[in-house]
Design a protein around this motif. Structure first.
Motif, PDB file in Angstrom:
ATOM      1  N   ASP A  47     -14.050   0.753  -6.043  1.00 14.75           N
ATOM      2  CA  ASP A  47     -14.004   1.029  -4.557  1.00 14.75           C
ATOM      3  C   ASP A  47     -12.417   1.189  -4.166  1.00 14.75           C
ATOM      4  O   ASP A  47     -11.659   0.457  -4.593  1.00 14.75           O
ATOM      5  N   TYR A  48     -12.240   2.274  -3.790  1.00 14.42           N
ATOM      6  CA  TYR A  48     -10.892   2.772  -3.095  1.00 14.42           C
ATOM      7  C   TYR A  48      -9.993   1.829  -2.379  1.00 14.42           C
ATOM      8  O   TYR A  48      -8.940   1.504  -2.892  1.00 14.42           O
ATOM      9  N   PRO A  49     -10.619   1.193  -1.419  1.00 19.98           N
ATOM     10  CA  PRO A  49      -9.610   0.343  -0.500  1.00 19.98           C
ATOM     11  C   PRO A  49      -9.325  -1.046  -1.164  1.00 19.98           C
ATOM     12  O   PRO A  49      -8.499  -1.561  -1.045  1.00 19.98           O
ATOM     13  N   VAL A  50     -10.317  -1.273  -1.926  1.00 21.73           N
ATOM     14  CA  VAL A  50     -10.228  -2.614  -2.666  1.00 21.73           C
ATOM     15  C   VAL A  50      -9.152  -2.580  -3.810  1.00 21.73           C
ATOM     16  O   VAL A  50      -8.223  -3.334  -3.693  1.00 21.73           O
ATOM     17  N   ILE A  51      -9.256  -1.510  -4.345  1.00 18.62           N
ATOM     18  CA  ILE A  51      -8.180  -1.159  -5.784  1.00 18.62           C
ATOM     19  C   ILE A  51      -6.802  -0.907  -5.163  1.00 18.62           C
ATOM     20  O   ILE A  51      -5.730  -1.485  -5.417  1.00 18.62           O
ATOM     21  N   ALA A  52      -6.742  -0.109  -4.146  1.00 20.13           N
ATOM     22  CA  ALA A  52      -5.533   0.181  -3.295  1.00 20.13           C
ATOM     23  C   ALA A  52      -4.800  -1.165  -2.894  1.00 20.13           C
ATOM     24  O   ALA A  52      -3.471  -1.222  -3.029  1.00 20.13           O
ATOM     25  N   ILE A 112      -5.666   6.052  19.051  1.00 25.04           N
ATOM     26  CA  ILE A 112      -4.770   5.445  17.831  1.00 25.04           C
ATOM     27  C   ILE A 112      -4.627   6.438  16.558  1.00 25.04           C
ATOM     28  O   ILE A 112      -3.220   6.219  16.129  1.00 25.04           O
ATOM     29  N   ARG A 113      -5.363   7.211  16.475  1.00 23.61           N
ATOM     30  CA  ARG A 113      -5.225   8.429  15.452  1.00 23.61           C
ATOM     31  C   ARG A 113      -3.977   9.360  16.025  1.00 23.61           C
ATOM     32  O   ARG A 113      -3.228   9.741  15.194  1.00 23.61           O
ATOM     33  N   ASP A 114      -4.325   9.566  17.296  1.00 28.77           N
ATOM     34  CA  ASP A 114      -3.332  10.438  17.780  1.00 28.77           C
ATOM     35  C   ASP A 114      -1.819   9.756  18.096  1.00 28.77           C
ATOM     36  O   ASP A 114      -0.782  10.615  17.776  1.00 28.77           O
ATOM     37  N   ASN A 115      -1.582   8.851  18.412  1.00 27.71           N
ATOM     38  CA  ASN A 115      -0.496   7.992  18.558  1.00 27.71           C
ATOM     39  C   ASN A 115       0.249   7.433  17.203  1.00 27.71           C
ATOM     40  O   ASN A 115       1.378   7.045  17.261  1.00 27.71           O
ATOM     41  N   GLY A 116      -0.567   7.561  15.823  1.00 25.27           N
ATOM     42  CA  GLY A 116       0.016   7.117  14.608  1.00 25.27           C
ATOM     43  C   GLY A 116      -0.086   5.774  14.350  1.00 25.27           C
ATOM     44  O   GLY A 116       0.128   5.059  13.408  1.00 25.27           O
ATOM     45  N   LYS A 117      -0.795   4.920  15.649  1.00 27.66           N
ATOM     46  CA  LYS A 117      -1.159   3.455  15.259  1.00 27.66           C
ATOM     47  C   LYS A 117      -2.044   3.329  13.997  1.00 27.66           C
ATOM     48  O   LYS A 117      -1.934   2.477  13.230  1.00 27.66           O
ATOM     49  N   TYR A 118      -3.204   4.116  14.033  1.00 29.84           N
ATOM     50  CA  TYR A 118      -4.057   4.224  12.731  1.00 29.84           C
ATOM     51  C   TYR A 118      -3.403   4.040  11.447  1.00 29.84           C
ATOM     52  O   TYR A 118      -3.437   3.370  10.706  1.00 29.84           O
ATOM     53  N   ASP A 119      -2.421   5.044  11.214  1.00 23.33           N
ATOM     54  CA  ASP A 119      -1.876   5.318  10.137  1.00 23.33           C
ATOM     55  C   ASP A 119      -0.812   3.964   9.658  1.00 23.33           C
ATOM     56  O   ASP A 119      -0.806   3.816   8.576  1.00 23.33           O
ATOM     57  N   GLU A 120      -0.235   3.650  10.857  1.00 21.23           N
ATOM     58  CA  GLU A 120       0.458   2.350  10.676  1.00 21.23           C
ATOM     59  C   GLU A 120      -0.254   1.171   9.986  1.00 21.23           C
ATOM     60  O   GLU A 120       0.294   0.620   9.125  1.00 21.23           O
ATOM     61  N   ILE A 121      -1.362   0.992  10.458  1.00 27.97           N
ATOM     62  CA  ILE A 121      -2.142   0.031  10.165  1.00 27.97           C
ATOM     63  C   ILE A 121      -2.845   0.297   8.845  1.00 27.97           C
ATOM     64  O   ILE A 121      -2.887  -0.633   7.718  1.00 27.97           O
ATOM     65  N   LEU A 122      -2.957   1.411   8.386  1.00 26.76           N
ATOM     66  CA  LEU A 122      -3.408   1.802   6.932  1.00 26.76           C
ATOM     67  C   LEU A 122      -2.286   1.343   5.848  1.00 26.76           C
ATOM     68  O   LEU A 122      -2.571   0.939   4.908  1.00 26.76           O
ATOM     69  N   LYS A 123      -1.191   1.875   6.099  1.00 30.06           N
ATOM     70  CA  LYS A 123      -0.063   1.555   5.517  1.00 30.06           C
ATOM     71  C   LYS A 123       0.349   0.047   5.334  1.00 30.06           C
ATOM     72  O   LYS A 123       0.813  -0.295   4.134  1.00 30.06           O
ATOM     73  N   THR A 124      -0.014  -0.583   6.482  1.00 28.39           N
ATOM     74  CA  THR A 124       0.496  -2.095   6.299  1.00 28.39           C
ATOM     75  C   THR A 124      -0.414  -2.722   4.809  1.00 28.39           C
ATOM     76  O   THR A 124       0.038  -3.641   4.271  1.00 28.39           O
ATOM     77  N   TYR A 125      -1.590  -2.301   4.957  1.00 30.47           N
ATOM     78  CA  TYR A 125      -2.437  -2.817   3.883  1.00 30.47           C
ATOM     79  C   TYR A 125      -2.681  -1.853   2.731  1.00 30.47           C
ATOM     80  O   TYR A 125      -3.116  -2.482   1.661  1.00 30.47           O
ATOM     81  N   LEU A 126      -2.567  -0.637   2.673  1.00 31.94           N
ATOM     82  CA  LEU A 126      -2.731   0.039   1.665  1.00 31.94           C
ATOM     83  C   LEU A 126      -1.452   0.669   0.860  1.00 31.94           C
ATOM     84  O   LEU A 126      -1.687   1.208   0.125  1.00 31.94           O
ATOM     85  N   GLY A 127      -0.559   0.887   1.740  1.00 27.38           N
ATOM     86  CA  GLY A 127       0.589   1.313   1.144  1.00 27.38           C
ATOM     87  C   GLY A 127       0.830   2.722   1.070  1.00 27.38           C
ATOM     88  O   GLY A 127       1.426   3.453   0.351  1.00 27.38           O
TER      89      GLY A 127
END
Length: 259
Positions: free
Chosen positions: A193-198, A243-258
């Motif tokens: 699973d992508y998120p698990v391995i990432a 949160i997609r438009d203001n960049g918050k969503y991408d920040e969240i993914l970066k925190t956990y998935l790098g």
């Protein structure tokens, strides 16, 4: 007599005005939902989406629903539970919302309404960091594929084995053994699973990397009770887009998935 009637009339008008002006802020729609608290079902045994660390709930799902609530002006109360009990709890009105790495499926859509997808999940190919030979499904011919026994990755590998020309599908009972087999070069590639391995690569510093596109198209959604909570669903979709438009969503993914 006229005075008594006048007093009665004035008192009646005051009651009518008081009734018209009463609003406890819990009605749906408009600004009436500001400050309202919704009960949110989560499964805190599914990192990187939901987990408990140091007495706090963390993960992609936790941060996403908190960010949406902040944008839309409502509050949430997290209610951890087993994944299998989440949809029944929604149907029993014990939960207002569920966010739990829940794939959007036709079977589930018969019971709940989903938000717009908030995460593209699915399986992915994983190779050692120094492997440049495998970049997609087209490169699996004659290769040894490692999988974890009983997982969707194992099922997928067996399904495509003949068509892809895979030499061997090698089963493991635990993830660390599977990871090590590929990192050491004893197997060419693994399917997970992508998120698990990432998340595992990011937190455990494995000598592995994901390659290629997702192998299937699972998408995660946020659920509410079917047909009865459209105002809340609209707010969730609105907050998700913000949160997609203001960049918050991408920040969240970066925190956990790098990424």
């Amino acid at each position: 007599m006229k005075r008594v009637k006048l007093v009665s009339f004035l008192m009646a008008m005051m009651l009518v005005l008081a009734a018209c002006g009463s609003n406890d802020g819990t009605t749906s729609g408009g600004s009436g939902d500001a400050g309202k608290t919704y009960t949110v079902g989560v499964d805190t045994t599914y990192p990187p989406f939901e987990f408990e660390e140091g007495g706090e709930y963390k993960g992609i799902d936790i941060d996403v629903i908190n960010a949406i609530a902040e944008e839309e002006g409502f509050k949430i109360e997290l209610k951890p539970m087993d994944f299998g009990g989440i949809i029944p709890a929604i149907l029993a009105d014990q939960l207002d919302v569920a966010i739990a790495g829940m794939s959007i499926t036709d079977e589930r859509k018969a019971k709940v309404d989903f938000s717009d997808p908030y995460f593209d999940a699915g399986l992915t190919l994983v190779v050692s960091e120094n492997n440049s030979d495998i970049t997609s499904m087209d490169d699996l011919k004659g290769k040894v594929v490692a999988v974890k026994n009983g997982t969707t990755g194992a099922q997928y590998a067996e399904k495509i084995k003949e068509e892809a020309g895979i030499k061997e599908v090698r089963q493991f009972n635990d993830s660390p053994s599977m990871f090590q087999e590929v990192a050491n070069g004893n197997a060419d590639v693994l399917i997970e699973d992508y998120p698990v391995i990432a998340y595992a690569i990011k937190t455990s510093k494995l000598d592995l990397k994901t390659v290629g596109d997702r192998l299937n198209g699972d998408q995660y959604g946020i659920a509410v009770k079917k047909g009865t909570n459209q105002d809340l669903l609209s707010k969730i979709n609105s907050g998700l887009q913000k949160i997609r438009d203001n960049g918050k969503y991408d920040e969240i993914l970066k925190t956990y998935l790098g990424e």
